[in-house]
Design an enzyme around this catalytic site. Structure first.
Site, PDB file in Angstrom:
ATOM      1  N   GLY A 118       0.824  -1.211   0.000  1.00 37.52           N
ATOM      2  CA  GLY A 118       0.000   0.000   0.000  1.00 37.52           C
ATOM      3  C   GLY A 118       0.856   1.258   0.000  1.00 37.52           C
ATOM      4  O   GLY A 118       2.072   1.198  -0.212  1.00 37.52           O
ATOM      5  N   ASP A 166      -7.880  -1.711  -0.098  1.00 38.58           N
ATOM      6  CA  ASP A 166      -8.615  -0.449   0.093  1.00 38.58           C
ATOM      7  C   ASP A 166      -8.826   0.356  -1.183  1.00 38.58           C
ATOM      8  O   ASP A 166      -9.671   1.225  -1.229  1.00 38.58           O
ATOM      9  CB  ASP A 166      -7.867   0.445   1.087  1.00 38.58           C
ATOM     10  CG  ASP A 166      -7.897  -0.130   2.484  1.00 38.58           C
ATOM     11  OD1 ASP A 166      -8.841  -0.886   2.763  1.00 38.58           O
ATOM     12  OD2 ASP A 166      -6.994   0.171   3.275  1.00 38.58           O
ATOM     13  N   ARG A 210     -10.567   2.407   6.543  1.00 39.96           N
ATOM     14  CA  ARG A 210     -10.427   3.387   7.629  1.00 39.96           C
ATOM     15  C   ARG A 210     -10.250   4.798   7.075  1.00 39.96           C
ATOM     16  O   ARG A 210     -10.748   5.756   7.612  1.00 39.96           O
ATOM     17  CB  ARG A 210      -9.240   2.998   8.504  1.00 39.96           C
ATOM     18  CG  ARG A 210      -9.629   2.955   9.956  1.00 39.96           C
ATOM     19  CD  ARG A 210      -8.575   2.302  10.797  1.00 39.96           C
ATOM     20  NE  ARG A 210      -8.600   0.854  10.634  1.00 39.96           N
ATOM     21  CZ  ARG A 210      -7.543   0.069  10.845  1.00 39.96           C
ATOM     22  NH1 ARG A 210      -6.395   0.596  11.187  1.00 39.96           N
ATOM     23  NH2 ARG A 210      -7.649  -1.225  10.717  1.00 39.96           N
ATOM     24  N   ARG A 301     -10.471  -9.748   3.359  1.00 38.39           N
ATOM     25  CA  ARG A 301      -9.104  -9.823   2.862  1.00 38.39           C
ATOM     26  C   ARG A 301      -8.802 -11.155   2.195  1.00 38.39           C
ATOM     27  O   ARG A 301      -7.844 -11.270   1.436  1.00 38.39           O
ATOM     28  CB  ARG A 301      -8.123  -9.723   4.038  1.00 38.39           C
ATOM     29  CG  ARG A 301      -7.827  -8.343   4.474  1.00 38.39           C
ATOM     30  CD  ARG A 301      -6.552  -8.340   5.306  1.00 38.39           C
ATOM     31  NE  ARG A 301      -6.322  -7.017   5.842  1.00 38.39           N
ATOM     32  CZ  ARG A 301      -5.849  -6.002   5.128  1.00 38.39           C
ATOM     33  NH1 ARG A 301      -5.537  -6.175   3.861  1.00 38.39           N
ATOM     34  NH2 ARG A 301      -5.684  -4.818   5.661  1.00 38.39           N
ATOM     35  N   ARG A 570      -2.459 -36.214 -15.163  1.00 40.25           N
ATOM     36  CA  ARG A 570      -3.500 -35.870 -16.118  1.00 40.25           C
ATOM     37  C   ARG A 570      -3.447 -34.399 -16.546  1.00 40.25           C
ATOM     38  O   ARG A 570      -3.214 -33.510 -15.732  1.00 40.25           O
ATOM     39  CB  ARG A 570      -4.864 -36.167 -15.500  1.00 40.25           C
ATOM     40  CG  ARG A 570      -5.987 -36.106 -16.489  1.00 40.25           C
ATOM     41  CD  ARG A 570      -7.249 -36.671 -15.898  1.00 40.25           C
ATOM     42  NE  ARG A 570      -7.183 -38.113 -15.694  1.00 40.25           N
ATOM     43  CZ  ARG A 570      -8.056 -38.807 -14.976  1.00 40.25           C
ATOM     44  NH1 ARG A 570      -9.060 -38.192 -14.395  1.00 40.25           N
ATOM     45  NH2 ARG A 570      -7.938 -40.107 -14.851  1.00 40.25           N
ATOM     46  N   GLN A 577     -16.099 -20.658 -24.452  1.00 36.46           N
ATOM     47  CA  GLN A 577     -16.926 -19.996 -25.470  1.00 36.46           C
ATOM     48  C   GLN A 577     -16.208 -18.778 -26.046  1.00 36.46           C
ATOM     49  O   GLN A 577     -15.062 -18.514 -25.722  1.00 36.46           O
ATOM     50  CB  GLN A 577     -18.256 -19.571 -24.849  1.00 36.46           C
ATOM     51  CG  GLN A 577     -19.115 -20.759 -24.474  1.00 36.46           C
ATOM     52  CD  GLN A 577     -20.481 -20.327 -23.923  1.00 36.46           C
ATOM     53  OE1 GLN A 577     -20.636 -19.233 -23.411  1.00 36.46           O
ATOM     54  NE2 GLN A 577     -21.458 -21.205 -24.027  1.00 36.46           N
ATOM     55  N   GLN A 671     -20.804 -20.804 -18.329  1.00 37.73           N
ATOM     56  CA  GLN A 671     -19.976 -19.597 -18.517  1.00 37.73           C
ATOM     57  C   GLN A 671     -20.791 -18.305 -18.512  1.00 37.73           C
ATOM     58  O   GLN A 671     -20.230 -17.219 -18.368  1.00 37.73           O
ATOM     59  CB  GLN A 671     -19.173 -19.702 -19.827  1.00 37.73           C
ATOM     60  CG  GLN A 671     -18.081 -20.747 -19.737  1.00 37.73           C
ATOM     61  CD  GLN A 671     -17.511 -21.096 -21.099  1.00 37.73           C
ATOM     62  OE1 GLN A 671     -16.653 -20.400 -21.602  1.00 37.73           O
ATOM     63  NE2 GLN A 671     -17.983 -22.189 -21.682  1.00 37.73           N
TER      64      GLN A 671
END
Ligand code: ATP
Length: 794
Positions: A118, A166, A210, A301, A570, A577, A671
């Site tokens: 931030g 924020d 805040r 959060r 796998r 789409q 979708q």
């Protein structure tokens, strides 16, 4: 371009040792940023270090600064929080702490920092860069570093990424984590809505913020709240209670069964006294409402990042590395920002300084300034919130002679934001005294049944969170019977039309525009508001509903990847789409970390498939049996007639020779999504209001300038050049004096482009999309981070 990237990779110039730090409060998407910085750094030939626990890692050094490898960040895109930890480091606030940090960096040879945090974290970073020459000199003087180390590390490179829920940083529309947090809030308020409506209750919902009301404001818009309290717009100390009572009672009298009030943690009145959730509750109890308080707290959060935050953190992370490589001592430290759809670099110092002036303005009670400083869209959004929640008190009615009949129609396949957009256009128009008519079941409904229904406040007030289409939608076009369409336009005396939908909506607008010569009744302002998961409408880079679709797809792919990872060997080929538009596939590939993305824009051939299998084989080998994250390929439904989803899966299976196998996964109509995402709700609001403004201003101009009677107005339409500036507010611009337009987001602007221009010059008719493939960059970034670009360039 791919070529310039290859050039940069080959050049030895500017190779750096970069440390990535996540600092301050954690935010969903920080992991995606760590992944992007790490892989882009390695791709460009740099070494990348994780600095653990925010600035603490930099101060302590040792094991808290560790080199990251390509595989270390596998599977990070979908994980919330930050795996390298974050902290609020007291030591870094002290000069001795920063001196120690300087030493640890130099002794590890690190010369660049990418800081994701931030405004506090970025302030610290900027201070560190400014002090760096002194700090490093001091280390040399004390004999802690050699002359050679001193010479090679004289300059520190800092690049900022704003990670904060924020959304309090000036100079950027969005910070990493803000929309995930908003997504969490609206999901929870939707749950509360159900119980509130059942018991006819009022809920006071307290959200984080805040010092910044962004979450409060946007959640107010997205949840259809009756009232919000945010620090940038404090109500009057003396009458906020009365005002709150008036608004809530009025909505109840109109038939609403629930009341929602959003209170930001930092809510205050105009004398800077805090306004608490308890006080708000007491006021609502006084008017007889059974009221509860819900504090959402830390759930805001947490959790997996939403599609947008994965995108934002990824593209910004890659740009941060490029900014590091391009930096010189003369270039001020940048912070990577986003304006509408465009990633831009802003001077870090200025963004941080401007952010600080917001709290100064609030403290000085200069609230107008505080609101303006946030950014243009914040003020516009606040106004938008009021126009659907508060301006229904009768004091915003326009003179009788300026009241309009506005028609709304949905055209094409359903998407998730049709209802919220219709709700906002209706409430905003009703507040001014206009009448709003829904054309039901598309043009077929109008042509066959004259299906038009006037919408009232109570009809639409709870459409903020409903998917699908309440008024009905289909693919029929006005050309099915233009004469009958004109007949009903005449009968209802429409003054303006909003067509919400995808490529058919765009086509419908073009047809109506082209029919004006034959049917002058269509000489009214008409606006197409693009809403389609395919995002294939020319004239815009964003369509309503596409974000909801991408959130659905990222959840779907996370589940598929988990299955792939659990079964160890796998691989899934996921078919998405989009018709002939590769937007969805490209975006989905980027945010799910797909190994390869197949789109109609990039033809598939044997060589590409072979290279991708080579990459897959290498990835399995690198995993060394640990297989921490599943592997997927994304395939657009129309990417190739030959290389279908099934065929690609079969080729992969065959090539696996027992080392790996493959399956297909087709999410299909899932979708379209269910409830609209926060981004789609917020954009539905601002774009719908801009459409209404466009229609209003164009009409008023007709009335004032041409002095026509209401009936004459339906026969002729004059358009004055002056409308161009008054038609829209904020960043928007009308780019031609035409009254049949597509509203869109292009680059960093909201635009209104004449449909004729788009149809004739910018449309690929056969492929039903615009000629501008604005998503191509996503593929380049995707390929860079999956390793596909390395395979191709080596
Ligand atoms: P959020 O928006 O989540 O609060 P933030 O980055 O603003 O994030 P802060 O706690 O303000 O969070 O700052 C994070 C860390 O950045 C601090 O703990 C400190 O280590 C460093 N920092 C902040 N301000 C400064 C400063 N003025 N000088 C040096 N370091 C600072």
């Amino acid at each position: 371009s791919q070529e310039s990237i290859v050039e940069q990779v080959k050049s030895e110039e500017g190779k750096k040792k970069i440390a990535i730090i996540t600092s301050g409060g954690d935010a969903p998407g920080m992991n995606a940023a760590v992944r992007a910085v790490t892989r882009a750094g390695i791709f460009y030939g740099c070494k990348v270090y994780a600095c653990y626990e925010g600035y603490t890692g930099l101060v302590k050094g040792g094991d808290m600064l560790k080199e990251l490898q390509w595989q270390d960040v596998r599977g990070l895109l979908s994980i919330g929080g930050t795996i390298i930890g974050t902290a609020r480091s007291k030591e870094f606030r002290e000069r001795w702490g920063r001196l120690q940090a300087c030493y640890n960096m130099v002794s590890n040879g690190i010369d660049a920092l990418v800081v994701c945090g931030g405004d506090g974290s970025l302030t610290g970073a900027d201070l560190f860069r400014n002090e760096w020459p002194e700090l490093i000199k001091e280390l040399l003087g004390e004999g802690k570093i050699t002359k050679e180390q001193y010479e090679t590390h004289r300059n520190l490179t800092i690049v900022g990424l704003v990670g904060s829920i924020d959304n309090d940083m000036c100079g950027t529309d969005s910070t990493i984590g803000a929309y995930s947090s908003l997504e969490r809030i609206i999901e929870l308020v939707d749950y509360i809505d159900a119980t509130a409506a059942s018991h006819s209750r009022a809920f006071v919902v307290e959200v984080m913020g805040r010092h910044c009301g962004w979450l409060g404001l946007m959640s107010g818009i997205a949840t259809g709240a009756d009232y919000i309290f945010i620090p940038e717009r404090p109500p009057s100390e003396t009458n906020w209670k009365d005002d709150l009572k008036k608004v809530c009672l009025r909505h109840r009298e109109k038939g609403r069964r629930k009341t929602t009030v959003i209170v930001a943690e930092g809510a205050i009145d105009d004398q800077l006294n805090p306004i608490t959730s308890e006080e708000v509750k007491d006021v609502l109890v006084e008017i007889g409402l059974d009221t509860r308080i819900t504090r959402l707290g830390h759930v805001q959060r947490g959790g997996a990042p939403c599609a947008f935050d994965r995108f934002l953190a990824t593209v910004q992370g890659v740009d941060a590395v490029r900014a590091v490589l391009e930096s010189t001592p003369a270039i001020p430290s940048p912070v990577i920002s986003i304006l509408e759809n465009k990633i831009v670099r802003q001077p870090l110092v200025e963004s941080v300084a401007q952010t600080k002036t917001v709290s100064d303005a609030i403290e000085a009670k200069d609230f107008d300034k505080a609101l303006k400083l946030r950014d243009q869209e914040f003020a516009t959004s606040y106004e938008s919130f009021l126009s659907v929640s508060k301006y229904d008190d009768g004091s915003y009615l326009v003179p009788e002679s300026s009241r309009l009949n506005i028609a709304i129609i949905h055209v094409g396949a359903p998407t998730s934001a049709l209802n919220p957009a219709t709700r906002v256009a209706t409430l905003n128009s009703l507040a001014k005294g206009h009448r709003v008519f829904a054309i039901r079941n598309g043009f077929a409904g109008l042509i066959r049944h004259g299906a038009v229904r006037e919408l009232n406040w109570i009809d639409v007030e709870d459409w903020h969170n409903t998917g699908g289409s309440e008024i009905g939608t289909n693919r029929s076009l006005p050309s099915d019977d233009m004469g009958t369409v004109a007949y009903y336009f005449q009968q209802y005396k429409f003054d303006g039309l909003i067509i919400i939908g995808g490529f058919e909506a765009f086509t419908a607008l073009y047809q109506l525009d082209a029919a004006r010569a034959q049917y002058p009744i269509f000489n009214i302002p008409m606006c197409c508001l693009p809403a389609t998961v395919s995002n294939n409408v020319p004239g815009t880079e964003y369509s309503l509903g596409s974000d909801t679709c991408l959130n659905t797809l990222s959840g779907y792919c996370d589940a598929v990847k988990q299955s792939a990872s659990a079964s160890r060997r796998r691989t899934f080929v996921v078919e998405v789409q989009g018709g002939y538009s590769g937007y969805l596939a490209s975006y989905a590939g980027l945010i799910t970390g797909a190994l390869a993305v197949y789109t109609p824009e990039n033809p598939i051939n044997l060589q590409t498939v072979q290279e991708d299998i080579e990459l897959l084989t290498r990835t399995y080998e690198e995993d060394d049996g640990k297989n921490r994250s599943g592997k997927i390929f994304i395939h657009n439904e129309k990417a190739s007639k030959v290389y279908t989803t099934d065929l690609i899966a079969a080729i992969i299976g065959e090539a696996g020779k027992g080392r790996f196998e493959s399956r297909t996964a087709v999410p299909g109509h899932v979708q379209q999504g269910k409830s609209p995402s926060s981004i789609d709700r917020v954009n539905a609001c601002r774009l719908a209001i801009k459409c209404c403004n466009f229609i209003e201003d164009a009409n008023f101009q007709v009335k004032h300038n041409a002095n026509l009677s209401a009936d004459e107005r339906h026969l002729r339409f004059f358009y004055d050049d002056g409308v161009k500036t008054s038609a829209v507010s904020g960043k928007s611009s009308v780019i031609d004096d035409n009254t049949s337009v597509v509203i869109g987001i292009q680059g960093s602007e909201v635009t209104f482009t004449p449909v004729k221009q788009l149809w004739e010059k910018e449309t690929h008719h056969k492929w039903r999309k615009g000629k501008n493939v604005h998503w191509e960059q996503l593929n380049i970034v995707s390929d860079l981070l999956s390793g596909r670009l390395s395979i191709r360039t080596t």
